[in-house]
Every structure is written in structure tokens, then in C-alpha cells.
Design a protein around this motif. Structure first.
Motif, PDB file in Angstrom:
ATOM      1  N   UNK A 240     -61.921 -77.953  55.105  1.00 12.23           N
ATOM      2  CA  UNK A 240     -61.360 -76.864  56.157  1.00 12.23           C
ATOM      3  C   UNK A 240     -61.453 -75.530  55.069  1.00 12.23           C
ATOM      4  N   UNK A 241     -61.996 -74.592  55.857  1.00 11.81           N
ATOM      5  CA  UNK A 241     -61.930 -73.177  55.160  1.00 11.81           C
ATOM      6  C   UNK A 241     -61.155 -72.428  56.045  1.00 11.81           C
ATOM      7  N   UNK A 242     -60.155 -72.026  55.592  1.00  8.40           N
ATOM      8  CA  UNK A 242     -59.217 -71.025  56.203  1.00  8.40           C
ATOM      9  C   UNK A 242     -59.656 -69.571  56.454  1.00  8.40           C
ATOM     10  N   UNK A 243     -59.398 -68.986  57.676  1.00 10.42           N
ATOM     11  CA  UNK A 243     -60.009 -67.640  57.595  1.00 10.42           C
ATOM     12  C   UNK A 243     -59.250 -66.683  56.408  1.00 10.42           C
ATOM     13  N   UNK A 244     -59.698 -65.690  56.053  1.00  5.25           N
ATOM     14  CA  UNK A 244     -58.940 -64.907  54.955  1.00  5.25           C
ATOM     15  C   UNK A 244     -57.865 -64.023  55.250  1.00  5.25           C
ATOM     16  N   UNK A 245     -56.640 -64.681  55.891  1.00  5.57           N
ATOM     17  CA  UNK A 245     -55.565 -64.172  56.038  1.00  5.57           C
ATOM     18  C   UNK A 245     -54.857 -63.329  54.642  1.00  5.57           C
ATOM     19  N   UNK A 246     -53.854 -62.575  55.008  1.00  9.35           N
ATOM     20  CA  UNK A 246     -53.464 -62.034  53.618  1.00  9.35           C
ATOM     21  C   UNK A 246     -52.304 -63.001  52.925  1.00  9.35           C
ATOM     22  N   UNK A 247     -51.686 -63.799  53.820  1.00 10.74           N
ATOM     23  CA  UNK A 247     -50.886 -64.915  53.094  1.00 10.74           C
ATOM     24  C   UNK A 247     -51.606 -65.902  52.325  1.00 10.74           C
ATOM     25  N   UNK A 248     -52.226 -65.603  51.160  1.00  8.46           N
ATOM     26  CA  UNK A 248     -53.049 -66.379  50.587  1.00  8.46           C
ATOM     27  C   UNK A 248     -52.630 -67.847  50.066  1.00  8.46           C
ATOM     28  N   UNK A 249     -51.081 -67.783  49.852  1.00  7.77           N
ATOM     29  CA  UNK A 249     -50.282 -68.949  49.349  1.00  7.77           C
ATOM     30  C   UNK A 249     -50.135 -70.016  50.444  1.00  7.77           C
ATOM     31  N   UNK A 250     -50.669 -69.607  51.737  1.00  8.30           N
ATOM     32  CA  UNK A 250     -50.509 -70.512  52.962  1.00  8.30           C
ATOM     33  C   UNK A 250     -51.758 -71.003  53.332  1.00  8.30           C
ATOM     34  N   UNK A 251     -52.895 -70.642  52.583  1.00  2.00           N
ATOM     35  CA  UNK A 251     -54.283 -71.057  53.098  1.00  2.00           C
ATOM     36  C   UNK A 251     -54.406 -72.368  52.406  1.00  2.00           C
ATOM     37  N   UNK A 252     -53.825 -73.473  52.460  1.00  2.00           N
ATOM     38  CA  UNK A 252     -54.260 -74.824  52.119  1.00  2.00           C
ATOM     39  C   UNK A 252     -54.293 -75.695  53.069  1.00  2.00           C
ATOM     40  N   UNK A 253     -55.262 -76.678  52.975  1.00  2.00           N
ATOM     41  CA  UNK A 253     -55.701 -77.451  54.142  1.00  2.00           C
ATOM     42  C   UNK A 253     -54.825 -78.683  54.107  1.00  2.00           C
ATOM     43  N   UNK A 254     -53.924 -79.027  53.175  1.00  2.00           N
ATOM     44  CA  UNK A 254     -53.038 -80.106  53.124  1.00  2.00           C
ATOM     45  C   UNK A 254     -51.491 -79.789  52.808  1.00  2.00           C
ATOM     46  N   UNK A 255     -50.740 -80.949  52.770  1.00  2.00           N
ATOM     47  CA  UNK A 255     -49.373 -80.398  52.464  1.00  2.00           C
ATOM     48  C   UNK A 255     -48.707 -81.454  51.669  1.00  2.00           C
ATOM     49  N   UNK A 256     -47.794 -81.146  50.896  1.00  2.00           N
ATOM     50  CA  UNK A 256     -46.841 -81.949  50.151  1.00  2.00           C
ATOM     51  C   UNK A 256     -46.692 -83.182  51.055  1.00  2.00           C
ATOM     52  N   UNK A 257     -46.965 -84.477  50.360  1.00  2.00           N
ATOM     53  CA  UNK A 257     -46.955 -85.809  51.081  1.00  2.00           C
ATOM     54  C   UNK A 257     -45.403 -85.927  51.531  1.00  2.00           C
ATOM     55  N   UNK A 258     -44.328 -85.478  50.681  1.00  2.00           N
ATOM     56  CA  UNK A 258     -42.969 -85.612  51.104  1.00  2.00           C
ATOM     57  C   UNK A 258     -42.796 -84.726  52.232  1.00  2.00           C
ATOM     58  N   UNK A 259     -43.196 -83.283  52.245  1.00  2.00           N
ATOM     59  CA  UNK A 259     -43.036 -82.596  53.563  1.00  2.00           C
ATOM     60  C   UNK A 259     -43.491 -83.178  54.586  1.00  2.00           C
ATOM     61  N   UNK A 260     -44.701 -83.544  54.360  1.00  2.00           N
ATOM     62  CA  UNK A 260     -45.520 -84.320  55.496  1.00  2.00           C
ATOM     63  C   UNK A 260     -44.780 -85.493  56.185  1.00  2.00           C
ATOM     64  N   UNK A 261     -44.401 -86.521  55.171  1.00  2.00           N
ATOM     65  CA  UNK A 261     -43.727 -87.493  56.050  1.00  2.00           C
ATOM     66  C   UNK A 261     -42.530 -87.286  56.708  1.00  2.00           C
ATOM     67  N   UNK A 262     -41.713 -86.185  56.239  1.00  2.00           N
ATOM     68  CA  UNK A 262     -40.425 -85.978  56.803  1.00  2.00           C
ATOM     69  C   UNK A 262     -40.965 -84.970  58.306  1.00  2.00           C
ATOM     70  N   UNK A 263     -41.695 -84.563  58.430  1.00  2.00           N
ATOM     71  CA  UNK A 263     -42.300 -83.776  59.496  1.00  2.00           C
ATOM     72  C   UNK A 263     -42.895 -84.800  60.560  1.00  2.00           C
ATOM     73  N   UNK A 264     -43.522 -85.525  60.014  1.00  2.00           N
ATOM     74  CA  UNK A 264     -43.738 -87.061  60.907  1.00  2.00           C
ATOM     75  C   UNK A 264     -42.670 -87.815  61.354  1.00  2.00           C
ATOM     76  N   UNK A 265     -41.570 -87.813  60.513  1.00  2.00           N
ATOM     77  CA  UNK A 265     -40.446 -88.636  61.112  1.00  2.00           C
ATOM     78  C   UNK A 265     -39.385 -87.698  61.546  1.00  2.00           C
TER      79      UNK A 265
END
Lengths: 434, 434
Positions: free
Chosen positions: A327-352
Motif C-alpha cells: 500500500x502506498x499512502x498519499x503524501x499527507x504531511x503527517x508522515x509518521x502516520x503513513x504506515x500500512x500496518x499497526x502494532x500487533x498489540x494495538x491491532x488485537x485490542x482494536x479487534x477485541x
């Protein structure tokens, strides 16, 4: 008297990190190799022993080495907690809004909280140099300073297009003694191959990771570091949330809503995992909101599945929310948030269902950032404006319902090196990526 | 345990400003008109009543209005005091080095301490808009925010060459709702005349002052403000020194050497006048050092005589150290220190031997700034590096003599918007103006 600011003394820097692995409500799926490859072995070679141990630790609390705790203090921790009384008044809301000031770190964001221990453990294991990649530049800046403090060399591969567009970021890394290279570079096999095919290659985070990892795999005295996604980073960052707990107790506040932006997940996890623990334990009904850009909607639109952490498939596969590793995110200014994935722990807690994900558009988050700066003075980083946008939304809801909620957000970094983004907002040519 | 950081609570924000006029060891020469002109009358028209009253007040302490004190708190005061233990260790000195962190203000420098009360008094007197000039941009930034907080319009005339070279400074003033114009502008008679003669005029501080004053003289609802030199500014800034006194008491330190940079004098006066009072009273033998660039050596090479505050002779004549009102300083990066004159109070106390002036070259102050950033993390503004350079010199002397002196400096601002200056240091093309 009103609490405008709640400061703590150096003594109040936490003595241990909190590891949410010990408290997850369901079992965390382990990383795995892709067919026919052994990325886990590569990872073991590339990282420090201490880092790997923390990655898979099930210990609830891990002692912070006294040298690391001392460096936290010297670099100004604990960070202050502010109440946004001017913003509350401007919004005419009965809600109370608090913000934890990670921008007060010398490098301007929360990143130093993990850069210091990663550099410390490396030094202790006889490592001479750390490598990393950087996109927006916050992590590369923090690691450069941490390495200098611990007398290690630091090599930062910066995506060429960012390197060319953001000379200030390169300058500040040089000040902190980091060696910064535009990636693709001539330093590595990967870099040389790419440049041979296309001398004007603009680079990518995937290429930069490959270059940084190639060096760590080639030399025993070199290790690779990462500023988010990994569990070791999440737990290092919990100094934020633990301090915040003490500060909210002093303010005699029980938070109703807690908000942080989420890219790879480290500032979210660091500020909120110690509170989410209470929710898992059944002792809290606080609402936790993770905010991401509409342009990179990992938690709100991605799938929860095994995927690579990087574009090229060098990392093991992690079970996480992902938009696909290509995945290639559009070039928004929030460069630190342009990541295709997410911490497995944050992901799991979101899923739950423990974490509620939301997304926000670029123009509306910048508008929120400007409203914040005009009232509270502090200028937020583009990443941080995402949390502010949702805090303002929640405060406005309180105005409608009359609820006197306590809203707390993690102010992850300042925007002093992001003024071009603000300028494009005023010039009216900002992409409002959906 | 070691003191790495001494924070105070909001309650500790001072309740009054200290006015050194009440304690000067000899009589302060009054401003005067130049022959055939009445600049004093112009000044009276251009400034607020409260400002003029403070300008000539002989009261030792002036109460800070509760609304101003509250805004100080909301904007994060008191500022913390840090001890530079890493720097001490790096220098291997027996000296202790402390630094007061005025960079923690949301606008990044001490300037907000005077911008808030100046905007407050204007608002109280029914003023609708404030005008000012800005060179480096710190004052214009602080005044923009202060005006926004107090619901006043703000017009900033920014020297055209700076306006073009420093878009980030303009951007941040826009974020704070300031209206920024490249000077000379089409807004004023003076500006239009100059542009008619030369449409590409690069501007100067003198022209910008003229434009800002023209507006204040033309409209009753508009007043003019200045960010340094005047006594009202010196006294507003004494919140710094009063907090610092409390903090040094907590640290159980008696300062041997206190250092601040000096351009117009406001950060020097604000941080050190409350201590110089003790010396005037005979209760202290602390050494006070004012540091200026060799490129603009007002205190070290100037004459103590009557001169205009501006290039064009719009202001009354002030008795002060001056390089002559037509002096043009080389374009060093420390824009805030490129002023031909100096606060009359700072000048008098230098003349009388209470303050020791020193000058430093550009390359050596940047080198000191980089050493500081690599050890303490925080990146100093080019102005602030002057104080750091002398603190390091003094600490090295202590290493030679074995003296365990306590050295205190005012860290007047951060360098996040000055990274181009640092880059030119690394590129080796920095002018080492003598």
C-alpha cells in the motif's frame, strides 16, 4: 485554584516499563516466516538480545535500568500535563480537556523514550553502531541524539525524496551527530543495485529499511533499530502513560475519553496501555480512541491478517491490521502516520473492542491544529493534530449533551519543523485525501 | 538525589514585576528630543498609557494584573530550571552549570513575557490593533499570539529580506493570526514612497519601525509596541529572574557567575536584574556577564552617549551604549542581537561596572551551541549560543583553577527555526564576523 499544568519531579520518572503482553484478553498470534524464507532468523541477527527478549516477554513489568532512567531525567522527563482551559472556553464546552506534553522532549516528540533504551542495550552488548530508516524524521532525530548520549555511531537512511524536501530534518540529525544518507545510497548492495538501474530513484521506506538491515546483517558490531510497531517500543513508551496516571490522580480526574493518534502505534500504546490494562481488568470504562489519517486508514479500513512489516518482505509476517504491505499512502504531511500496518498489540485490542479507531481528513486536522495553537499557544505536529481533532469533536458533543466529560489526549510532538504543511493549509492547496 | 530539573507550580508565577529604576546606583539620564523635533510627543501618542507609566515609574515593584498572571500560567509559566550535568561531565569541570529554559514558551523564546502584558494593557485601553516591526521574527511571533489571546488585531512589518528568506517565521505568525507584511509595504505613506523609488527595496528595521509607527500615529485605535530596549519590557521580563531566584534557593545554590546574551537587553535584564539588585544593595558578589556578537559589539566597542533608538530618528534620543543609529551589522544568524543600541538601564549598569560585557565570534558560538545540543539535547537559538559559549569558557576556567563555581545562564530560546544557520556551520561557509 485551577490546574493549568501538572508537573512531576525527576523522582517521579517510572522505575519500570509496563508490558501489555502479560494482560492481553486473548492470546497474541506470534510472528511467522513466509513460505521458504526465514525472516525470524534475520530479525534475531539484526536486533539486540535485550530487544528480542523484551519483544516476546510475558513479564508484566520490566525494570528500567538506572542509567536509562537517569537519561530520561536528564532529557527532561517527566513531561508536564496541561489543561486546555483556553480551548475549553473557546469551544464553550462543559468538558475538561487535558494534554500530555511529549513535545517538550529535546527532539520534539515521544520518540526519545525508546531511542534511549535501544541505544543503551546496544551499547551494553558491545554494539558500535546503530542503523535505522526514517521517513518524517522524528525517529532518526531521536536515535541520533540517543546514540550520541551513549557514545554510539548512528547511521540513518532517509528516503531520498524526504532528504531533498526536508533539509532541516537532516540538519538537526547532523547536529546530534547522526550520519544521514539519502536512500537509495552507495553504502549498500541494495542501494547500489537500485541506483545502477535508476540513478534518480526517489527512494521509499521499504528501500531504506533494506539498506539499514543489510548493514546490521553484514556486521556483528552493527544492529538495526525501529521506532514503532515492535512490542519493545510499545513498552518503552509506557513511561508516558504511567506518568499520566500519577498526574491525573493529582488533578483528581477520572478520564472518560482518552485519545492518541496512531501510525505504527507507539505513542498510542505508550500513553494509553497503562489505562487499557484497567479496562481489561474490569476496573475502568474509559473510552480509548485511536485516530489515523483518512489517507492511511489502517485500523478503520484495513484487514486483520498476517502481513509483512515492510514493503519488501524482509520482516517476519505479523498478525495485524494492514492495508497490504504494498500500500502506498498519499503524501499527507503527517508522515509518521503513513504506515500500512499497526502494532500487533494495538491491532488485537482494536479487534477485541477495547480501542475505537477513527479516521480524519487532512484539512480538518490542520484546522484543529490551528485552533489549538491559537488558544493554547503550542503548535502541534501534523500527527498530533489528529488526536486534537477528535478531542475537539468530543468536547463539542459534550456541549450538545451537557456532559462534563474529562478528555485526555497525548500531545505526541510539536510542529516547528512542519510549518510548510501549515503554509499549504493557508494557501488553500492542501490535499484533502479521503 | 541530583537536581536535573527544578520545576515550580503555577502558584509560583510572580505576582509583581521588578523595576530596577527604583534601585539604580546613579541617576538614569532621561530620553530627550533632538533639535527642532518632538519625538517624545510622538512616543506618547504611539504607546499605551500604561506602557508610558511603566516606562518612567520609580516604583520598585509593580503588581502584575491577575489576568496577565493567569495568561502567564496558561502559557506554561513558570519555566523550568535545568542543570547541565551531561555538559559538565563532557567538559570535565568541577563547575555546576544551570540553565533557565525560556525556550519552553509556546513561541519558543522569552518574548511572550512582555507581549502578553503589552497586549493586555492595550485591550484595557480600548485599543483594537497593535503594530510592530520584526527582524528575526521572535517578537512578531510572540505579539501575534498575545494579540490573538486577547482578541486584538496584530500587524507585523517584517523586513522584506527576512520575509523572503524565512517563510517559516511568516507561517507561524499567520498560524497565530498575525497579519504579516513585507516592509516596505503599500500600507503606509512611508512604504509607498520607498517603493515608488525602488520597487525592489530589501527593507530595513528602520523602515519597518517607521511603517508600524505611522499606523499608530494615524489611528487612535492603533498602538505601537516594541519587544526590547524599553524599561516596560525589561520589567515585564523580570518574571524570569524572580522564578530563577526561587529555583536556585530550592537547589540551595548561590550563583557565582550569571550569563545572558544581550541585543536590546530584555532577556538579560529580565533574568538578571533581580540578582543585580542584590549586588547594588551590597548583598552579593555575583559576576554578571552580558554576551554580544563580535559583529555587533554595542557594549564592548560602542560609546555611552545620546542616540536614536531607530535608524530614521523617529524615537527620542536615549543615553545608552551605541554603535551609532546608522550602524549596519553584518548579517549574522543571531538576528535578535543585531541592534546598534542597548537598554538604557543595562547600559548604565555596564558603565557603572555592575555588568561585564563580552563579545564572541559567530563560528565559536555555533560550535558551543552544537556541543550543548549534543550533551543536553536542547537546541539553542543563535542568540542563546552566545551565553552558552561564555558559560563553557567559565566552566573550562574552573577546570584549570579547580574552583567549584555555580554558573547560571538564561536559555533565551530554541533554535528549531534556525536550522539553516547550523547547516551553514557544517557546510563551512559561515561568516566568522569579527
Amino acid at each position: 485554584m485551577e490546574h493549568y499544568k501538572i508537573t512531576l519531579s525527576s523522582d517521579d520518572v517510572p522505575t519500570q516499563w509496563y508490558n501489555i503482553n502479560a494482560d492481553l484478553p486473548v492470546e497474541l498470534p506470534m510472528p511467522k516466516n513466509s513460505e521458504g524464507k526465514d525472516q525470524i532468523a534475520s530479525l534475531q541477527k539484526a536486533f539486540t538480545k535485550a530487544g528480542l527478549e523484551q519483544e516476546f516477554s510475558q513479564e508484566r513489568y520490566i525494570k528500567i535500568p538506572s542509567e536509562v532512567r537517569e537519561l530520561y531525567m536528564k532529557m527532561g522527563r517527566p513531561s508536564p500535563l496541561f489543561r486546555a482551559t483556553n480551548l475549553e472556553e473557546y469551544l464553550n464546552t462543559p468538558a475538561k480537556i487535558y494534554y500530555k506534553r511529549e513535545d517538550t522532549s529535546p527532539t520534539g516528540s515521544h520518540k526519545l523514550n525508546s531511542a534511549i533504551p535501544q541505544a543503551y542495550f546496544a551499547k551494553k552488548e558491545g554494539v558500535e553502531r546503530l542503523t535505522t530508516e526514517t521517513g518524517a524524521g522524528q525517529w532518526g532525530t531521536a536515535l541520533s541524539l540517543a546514540c550520541n548520549l551513549l557514545d554510539l555511531d548512528c547511521t540513518v537512511y532517509m528516503v531520498r525524496v524526504s532528504f531533498d524536501q526536508k533539509p532541516d530534518r537532516k540538519n538537526i540529525m547532523n547536529i546530534y551527530n547522526g550520519d544521514v544518507y539519502a536512500s537509495p545510497s552507495e553504502n549498500t548492495e541494495v542501494g547500489r543495485q537500485i541506483l545502477a538501474e535508476n540513478p534518480d530513484h526517489p527512494g521509499s521506506l521499504g528501500v531504506a529499511i533494506s539498506e539499514a538491515m543489510e548493514e546490521a546483517l553484514a556486521y556483528d558490531e552493527v544492529k538495526y533499530t525501529l521506532g514503532s510497531v515492535l512490542n519493545q517500543v510499545m513498552l518503552h513508551q509506557t513511561v508516558i502513560g504511567q506518568e499520566l496516571k500519577t498526574q491525573l490522580e493529582i488533578a483528581e480526574e477520572e478520564p472518560d475519553v482518552m485519545i492518541a493518534c496512531a501510525g505504527g502505534g507507539s505513542n498510542f500504546a505508550g500513553s494509553l496501555f497503562p489505562f487499557i490494562k484497567d479496562k481489561i481488568d474490569g476496573n475502568s470504562d474509559t473510552q480509548f480512541i485511536a485516530v489515523e489519517p483518512s489517507a492511511c486508514p489502517t485500523l478503520t479500513q484495513g484487514s486483520y491478517e498476517y502481513d509483512f512489516g515492510d514493503v519488501n518482505g524482509f520482516t517476519p509476517m505479523l498478525k495485524m491490521f494492514t492495508l497490504g504491505h504494498d500500500f502506498v499512502a498519499p503524501s499527507v504531511h503527517a508522515g509518521g502516520l503513513r504506515y500500512h500496518g499497526m502494532s500487533p498489540q494495538v491491532s488485537l485490542l482494536t479487534k477485541e473492542g477495547y480501542i475505537e479507531p477513527r479516521s480524519a481528513h487532512q484539512r480538518e486536522v490542520f484546522e484543529a491544529g490551528i485552533t489549538f495553537a491559537r488558544n493554547e499557544g503550542v503548535l502541534p505536529a501534523p500527527e498530533t493534530t489528529h488526536a486534537i481533532k477528535v478531542a475537539i469533536d468530543e468536547a463539542i458533543k459534550c456541549k450538545e449533551t451537557g456532559e462534563e466529560k474529562t478528555i485526555v489526549l497525548n500531545f505526541s510532538g510539536h510542529g516547528m519543523l512542519d510549518l510548510k504543511g501549515y503554509a499549504s493549509y493557508f494557501e488553500g492547496n492542501m490535499l484533502d485525501a479521503k
